[in-house]
Design an enzyme around this catalytic site. Sequence first.
Site, PDB file in Angstrom:
ATOM      1  N   LYS A 194     -25.545 -63.689  40.812  1.00 57.98           N
ATOM      2  CA  LYS A 194     -25.352 -63.317  42.324  1.00 57.98           C
ATOM      3  C   LYS A 194     -25.184 -62.004  42.223  1.00 57.98           C
ATOM      4  O   LYS A 194     -24.350 -61.255  41.602  1.00 57.98           O
ATOM      5  CB  LYS A 194     -24.145 -64.118  42.910  1.00 57.98           C
ATOM      6  CG  LYS A 194     -24.206 -65.503  42.746  1.00 57.98           C
ATOM      7  CD  LYS A 194     -22.912 -66.280  43.169  1.00 57.98           C
ATOM      8  CE  LYS A 194     -21.708 -65.731  42.012  1.00 57.98           C
ATOM      9  NZ  LYS A 194     -20.591 -66.562  42.716  1.00 57.98           N
ATOM     10  N   THR A 225     -15.994 -61.288  53.255  1.00 58.56           N
ATOM     11  CA  THR A 225     -16.754 -62.005  52.337  1.00 58.56           C
ATOM     12  C   THR A 225     -16.000 -62.629  51.419  1.00 58.56           C
ATOM     13  O   THR A 225     -16.099 -63.013  50.195  1.00 58.56           O
ATOM     14  CB  THR A 225     -17.642 -61.199  51.554  1.00 58.56           C
ATOM     15  OG1 THR A 225     -16.725 -60.112  50.801  1.00 58.56           O
ATOM     16  CG2 THR A 225     -18.634 -60.450  52.353  1.00 58.56           C
ATOM     17  N   GLY A 227     -14.293 -65.634  49.255  1.00 56.59           N
ATOM     18  CA  GLY A 227     -14.641 -67.122  49.196  1.00 56.59           C
ATOM     19  C   GLY A 227     -16.131 -67.310  49.177  1.00 56.59           C
ATOM     20  O   GLY A 227     -16.743 -68.395  49.057  1.00 56.59           O
ATOM     21  N   THR A 228     -17.081 -66.150  49.195  1.00 56.68           N
ATOM     22  CA  THR A 228     -18.449 -66.500  49.307  1.00 56.68           C
ATOM     23  C   THR A 228     -18.874 -67.063  48.036  1.00 56.68           C
ATOM     24  O   THR A 228     -19.748 -68.018  48.232  1.00 56.68           O
ATOM     25  CB  THR A 228     -19.331 -65.048  49.378  1.00 56.68           C
ATOM     26  OG1 THR A 228     -18.603 -64.203  48.566  1.00 56.68           O
ATOM     27  CG2 THR A 228     -18.928 -64.534  50.925  1.00 56.68           C
ATOM     28  N   GLY A 229     -18.326 -66.799  46.831  1.00 53.97           N
ATOM     29  CA  GLY A 229     -18.770 -67.475  45.679  1.00 53.97           C
ATOM     30  C   GLY A 229     -18.351 -68.823  45.381  1.00 53.97           C
ATOM     31  O   GLY A 229     -19.172 -69.690  45.170  1.00 53.97           O
ATOM     32  N   CYS A 230     -17.184 -69.322  45.971  1.00 53.18           N
ATOM     33  CA  CYS A 230     -16.759 -70.610  45.914  1.00 53.18           C
ATOM     34  C   CYS A 230     -17.767 -71.389  46.983  1.00 53.18           C
ATOM     35  O   CYS A 230     -18.219 -72.379  46.405  1.00 53.18           O
ATOM     36  CB  CYS A 230     -15.258 -70.409  46.695  1.00 53.18           C
ATOM     37  SG  CYS A 230     -14.237 -69.762  45.751  1.00 53.18           S
TER      38      CYS A 230
END
Length: 289
Positions: A194, A225, A227-230
């Site tokens: 990512k 942003t 928690g975008t990866g979660c």
Amino acid sequence: MMESSIKEIFYPSEEEIKMNRFPVALTIAGTDPTGGAGIQADLKTFQELEVYGMSILTSVVAQNTQGVSDIHHLPLSMLAAQLESVFSDIQPHAIKTGMIATAEMMEIVASRIKSKQTQYIMDPVMVATSGHHLIDEQAVASLKESLLPLATVVTPNLPEAEALTGSPVKTVDDMREAAKVIVHDLGAGSVVVKGGHMEGDAFDLFYDGFSFHELITPRINTRHTHGTGCTFSAAIAAELAKGYTLLDAVKTAKQFIQLAIEHTWGLGKGNGPTNHMAHRRVKGAAKND
Ligand SMILES: Nc1ncnc2c1ncn2[C@@H]1O[C@H](COP(=O)(O)OP(=O)(O)OP(=O)(O)O)[C@@H](O)[C@H]1O
Ligand SMILES: Cc1ncc(COP(=O)(O)O)c(N)n1
């Protein structure tokens, strides 16, 4: 009239029940009381994508949009007991792991996942956006050796890709090299590196061991942003639970997170959470383009 319409919307069809294919996803992760990351974000994402969500807690984290103030790791016996509670009763079609802070916890999770024939999405959570470390140093080795080889797909951001490969990951070429190492050397089934931490467009690179797929959307100029990866990895898990292909699942997750960031409510004094409901506002949003 009312009765039948409600039934249509909220209950699986007889066919779905018969096929036992009402999609179920499980998240194994830490908590976020402000709801932007961790199991809270995962469950919202599962629900928004019409997948039944289950959750197992690894650590209770006192955090908000400004950072992490305390962390309590659940006893290993509690982690094991939660896994037994779920797997002795309801089988998930996809399992996602987020924050798993210690090597001992990872070994317990890996031993359960190994015995399952299910899609496994690993979000190798290491450091929060606020900079707080969410995993022990020695746990990184266990993450690489025990969990990563079980993953259908792993979703590192740039710093996590560096930690996994031991090499700098700053450019697109670096992302390609890291993707090959993560799949061919470390044994992941596939990887999405990512690029949220890079300048320019939001550039992600999906590699399935044979071909590269670039997922590029305009960068949203925002600090919200958290928690975008979660949310992104939970969306992949939901789509895989529904039976979509890996590439389609990643494409849908990319659209989902783009809208979630674009339509943020800007909550909190720091890096606010994304808007997990944003996709509902886009009429007729293509499921997979
Ligand atoms: N400002 C942004 N605009 C558009 N997309 C973004 C932005 N920031 C991140 N993304 C996208 O969000 C997804 C998650 O990537 P990111 O690099 O933020 O993961 P992460 O660092 O693991 O997230 P977090 O640790 O905050 O949960 C990727 O698809 C990425 O391209
Ligand atoms: C329980 C948990 N899991 C993951 C993250 C990473 O999210 P972010 O990098 O946005 O802080 C977090 N802060 N908390």
